[in-house]
Design an enzyme around this catalytic site. Structure first.
Site, PDB file in Angstrom:
ATOM      1  CE  LYS A 107      70.978-102.562 -42.325  1.00 15.64           C
ATOM      2  NZ  LYS A 107      69.911-102.138 -41.408  1.00 15.64           N
TER       3      LYS A 107
HETATM    4  P1  NAD Z   1      73.278-106.082 -31.695  1.00 15.68           P
HETATM    5  O1  NAD Z   1      74.562-106.397 -32.322  1.00 15.68           O
HETATM    6  O2  NAD Z   1      73.202-105.016 -30.653  1.00 15.68           O
HETATM    7  O3  NAD Z   1      72.635-107.403 -31.033  1.00 15.68           O
HETATM    8  C1  NAD Z   1      72.488-108.593 -31.742  1.00 15.68           C
HETATM    9  C2  NAD Z   1      72.088-109.699 -30.766  1.00 15.68           C
HETATM   10  O4  NAD Z   1      71.892-110.912 -31.507  1.00 15.68           O
HETATM   11  C3  NAD Z   1      73.157-110.019 -29.726  1.00 15.68           C
HETATM   12  O5  NAD Z   1      72.531-110.353 -28.507  1.00 15.68           O
HETATM   13  C4  NAD Z   1      73.848-111.244 -30.312  1.00 15.68           C
HETATM   14  O6  NAD Z   1      74.501-112.047 -29.336  1.00 15.68           O
HETATM   15  C5  NAD Z   1      72.668-111.944 -30.935  1.00 15.68           C
HETATM   16  N1  NAD Z   1      73.069-112.914 -31.954  1.00 15.68           N
HETATM   17  C6  NAD Z   1      74.065-112.839 -32.852  1.00 15.68           C
HETATM   18  N2  NAD Z   1      74.151-113.973 -33.576  1.00 15.68           N
HETATM   19  C7  NAD Z   1      73.163-114.775 -33.127  1.00 15.68           C
HETATM   20  C8  NAD Z   1      72.716-116.071 -33.451  1.00 15.68           C
HETATM   21  N3  NAD Z   1      73.338-116.778 -34.406  1.00 15.68           N
HETATM   22  N4  NAD Z   1      71.655-116.580 -32.786  1.00 15.68           N
HETATM   23  C9  NAD Z   1      71.038-115.861 -31.825  1.00 15.68           C
HETATM   24  N5  NAD Z   1      71.406-114.626 -31.459  1.00 15.68           N
HETATM   25  C10 NAD Z   1      72.460-114.097 -32.092  1.00 15.68           C
HETATM   26  O7  NAD Z   1      72.272-105.758 -32.914  1.00 15.68           O
HETATM   27  P2  NAD Z   1      70.925-104.929 -32.865  1.00 15.68           P
HETATM   28  O8  NAD Z   1      71.219-103.533 -33.220  1.00 15.68           O
HETATM   29  O9  NAD Z   1      70.183-105.249 -31.612  1.00 15.68           O
HETATM   30  O10 NAD Z   1      70.157-105.549 -34.135  1.00 15.68           O
HETATM   31  C11 NAD Z   1      69.404-106.753 -34.038  1.00 15.68           C
HETATM   32  C12 NAD Z   1      68.471-106.864 -35.224  1.00 15.68           C
HETATM   33  O11 NAD Z   1      67.606-105.708 -35.261  1.00 15.68           O
HETATM   34  C13 NAD Z   1      69.163-106.896 -36.592  1.00 15.68           C
HETATM   35  O12 NAD Z   1      68.420-107.721 -37.453  1.00 15.68           O
HETATM   36  C14 NAD Z   1      69.069-105.448 -37.053  1.00 15.68           C
HETATM   37  O13 NAD Z   1      69.133-105.326 -38.457  1.00 15.68           O
HETATM   38  C15 NAD Z   1      67.705-105.080 -36.523  1.00 15.68           C
HETATM   39  N6  NAD Z   1      67.506-103.626 -36.365  1.00 15.68           N
HETATM   40  C16 NAD Z   1      68.333-102.882 -35.581  1.00 15.68           C
HETATM   41  C17 NAD Z   1      68.090-101.515 -35.442  1.00 15.68           C
HETATM   42  C18 NAD Z   1      68.912-100.651 -34.520  1.00 15.68           C
HETATM   43  O14 NAD Z   1      68.539 -99.469 -34.338  1.00 15.68           O
HETATM   44  N7  NAD Z   1      69.943-101.145 -33.879  1.00 15.68           N
HETATM   45  C19 NAD Z   1      67.041-100.921 -36.155  1.00 15.68           C
HETATM   46  C20 NAD Z   1      66.212-101.714 -36.945  1.00 15.68           C
HETATM   47  C21 NAD Z   1      66.457-103.079 -37.042  1.00 15.68           C
END
Ligand code: NAD
Length: 415
Positions: A107
């Site tokens: 990561k």
């Molecule tokens: P992103 O940046 O696209 O979206 C994050 C979302 O969370 C946004 O809507 C943002 O406004 C919201 N957010 C941020 N701070 C917040 C808070 N304090 N309270 C509530 N909402 C809040 O990120 P993503 O890629 O969608 O990732 C989201 C989660 O999924 C993370 O934990 C990430 O590790 C996990 N994840 C992502 C992927 C991927 O392929 N993108 C894969 C596996 C896991």
């Protein structure tokens, strides 16, 4: 730090320990697998558009590479310190092993709030970071991907910075733009995979997707695609949120309109006609399925008692602390763990990587078909282990992953 006084890495290792006990993991292997292989911390000076200089800190942690090149996303967030990145790297090790894709776990992150940074500032920061970690990443060594606050554009800059000294290397990152070697379906893969997993879970429990009321925290890449995919199957999305707050409609929100709003740069809180709800309220609102899809540690010992959902599907990484996990278990609330539920992202990244190496993309239909098969296979393995051993789905998922990594580590002569 969790409410229970654990750092994120210690908390993930609590989950590790529970599963290690189930499979009688020996002490030497335990010591190898509860520590990381390599950690680098780099200085990232960034000249802002107004002439000021900021000096950010970036990390890449490689946890275990016994089963293949290290793999894991890059996040830009103020909480992305070394402990958090370590925790997320180790989760990637168990996730890639559980899905049986030939990768290890890693990561990366930059400890910064990128909100309000211009594209030029983000690009300069991303290039600096890539140059700082270039000696430990590589197409067969370590392959970054997007995570919180990073996206296909970020990956394009990373690929360009790396390719400048290594030659054209699209397979150095996944989650790229389609015109630069990206794979159709990858952007949607994590959110879709969450719903493939929910569907499999619902089937084993005798729930019907159409009857489910779903609340989703986070409306970024993962949350928005999960919402769209669930709504396509007739489920009612009763609450969503982003960093600015949430909205709520027991009758069901119009997901495609919300996606349009969010793509245009708006917050879900700007959506007309729905009732406002805070992020804290969303987690405990009346629903059948709660999908945290934003930050880690949002369900802890303070709010686990108030969760009304029958099941929590962990789309975010590490959204439930160990203390809360126990409370949910005691209350009979199922938790489908992150390393299973959100594994569509890394599985889709694996497909993108193989397509880049062969220089021959798949169609989105083919991608989705194989993704669904991988997710289903992992779910079936976890479900079978859970039934056989009478343990939680998290313990089963970790145990399967740990067994595979321990076997590969031993065969490679790590100890
Ligand atoms: P992103 O940046 O696209 O979206 C994050 C979302 O969370 C946004 O809507 C943002 O406004 C919201 N957010 C941020 N701070 C917040 C808070 N304090 N309270 C509530 N909402 C809040 O990120 P993503 O890629 O969608 O990732 C989201 C989660 O999924 C993370 O934990 C990430 O590790 C996990 N994840 C992502 C992927 C991927 O392929 N993108 C894969 C596996 C896991």
């Amino acid at each position: 730090m969790t409410k229970e006084g654990l750092t994120a890495f210690q908390a993930v290792n609590v989950y590790f320990e529970e599963a290690a006990r189930l499979i009688d993991l020996d002490e030497e292997m335990y010591s190898i697998l509860t520590s990381t292989y390599r950690e680098i911390s780099v200085q990232i000076p960034v000249r802002l558009d107004n002439g000021d200089l900021i000096v950010a800190r970036g990390y890449r942690v490689q946890h275990n590479g016994a089963r293949g090149p290290y793999k894991g996303g890059i996040r830009y967030h103020p909480s992305a310190d070394l402990e958090e990145v370590r925790a997320l790297a180790s989760l990637m090790t168990w996730k890639t092993a559980l899905l049986d894709v030939p990768f290890g776990g890693a990561k990366g992150g930059i400890e910064i709030d990128p909100t309000g940074m211009s594209p030029g500032e983000l690009q300069r920061m991303t290039r600096r970071f890539t140059n700082g970690i270039a000696h430990v990443i590589g197409v067969y060594r370590d392959i970054p991907a997007p995570d919180m606050n990073t996206n296909a554009q970020t990956m394009a800059w990373m690929m360009d910075a790396f390719s400048a000294s290594h030659g054209y290397s699209p397979a150095i990152v996944t989650g790229k733009p389609l015109d630069l070697g990206g794979q159709p379906g990858r952007e949607q893969a994590t959110g879709r995979g969450v719903i493939y997993t929910l569907e499999a879970y619902a089937k084993t429990k005798g729930f019907v997707m159409r009857d489910l009321r779903i609340a989703i925290q986070g409306f970024g890449n993962v949350g928005s695609w999960a919402a769209a995919e669930a709504a396509d199957r007739g489920a009612r999305i009763v609450a969503v949120s982003d960093r600015f707050g949430g909205i709520h409609d027991p009758g069901g929100l119009d997901v495609s309109a919300l996606v349009q709003l969010s793509k245009a740069g708006g917050s879900v809180t700007d959506f007309p006609g729905a009732e406002a709800m805070s992020n804290e309220e969303l987690l405990v609102c009346a629903c059948d399925v709660l999908i945290p899809a934003a930050l880690g540690e949002v369900i802890d010992t303070d709010n686990a008692d108030a969760i009304q959902a029958r099941a929590v599907i962990e789309a975010a990484n590490y959204p439930v602390t160990p203390g809360a996990d126990k409370i949910l278990h005691d209350r009979g609330i199922d938790v489908v763990p992150d390393i299973l539920a959100n594994a569509g992202g890394v599985t889709g990244s694996y497909f993108e990587w193989t397509r880049n190496i062969q220089q021959m993309p798949w169609t989105e239909e083919k991608f989705n078909e194989v993704l669904a098969a991988y997710m289903h296979r992992a779910y079936v393995a976890v479900d079978a282990f859970t039934t056989e051993r009478g343990c939680t789905m998290r313990q089963a998922a970790f145990a399967i992953g740990i067994q595979r990594v321990a076997l590969a580590s031993r065969m490679r002569g790590y100890i």
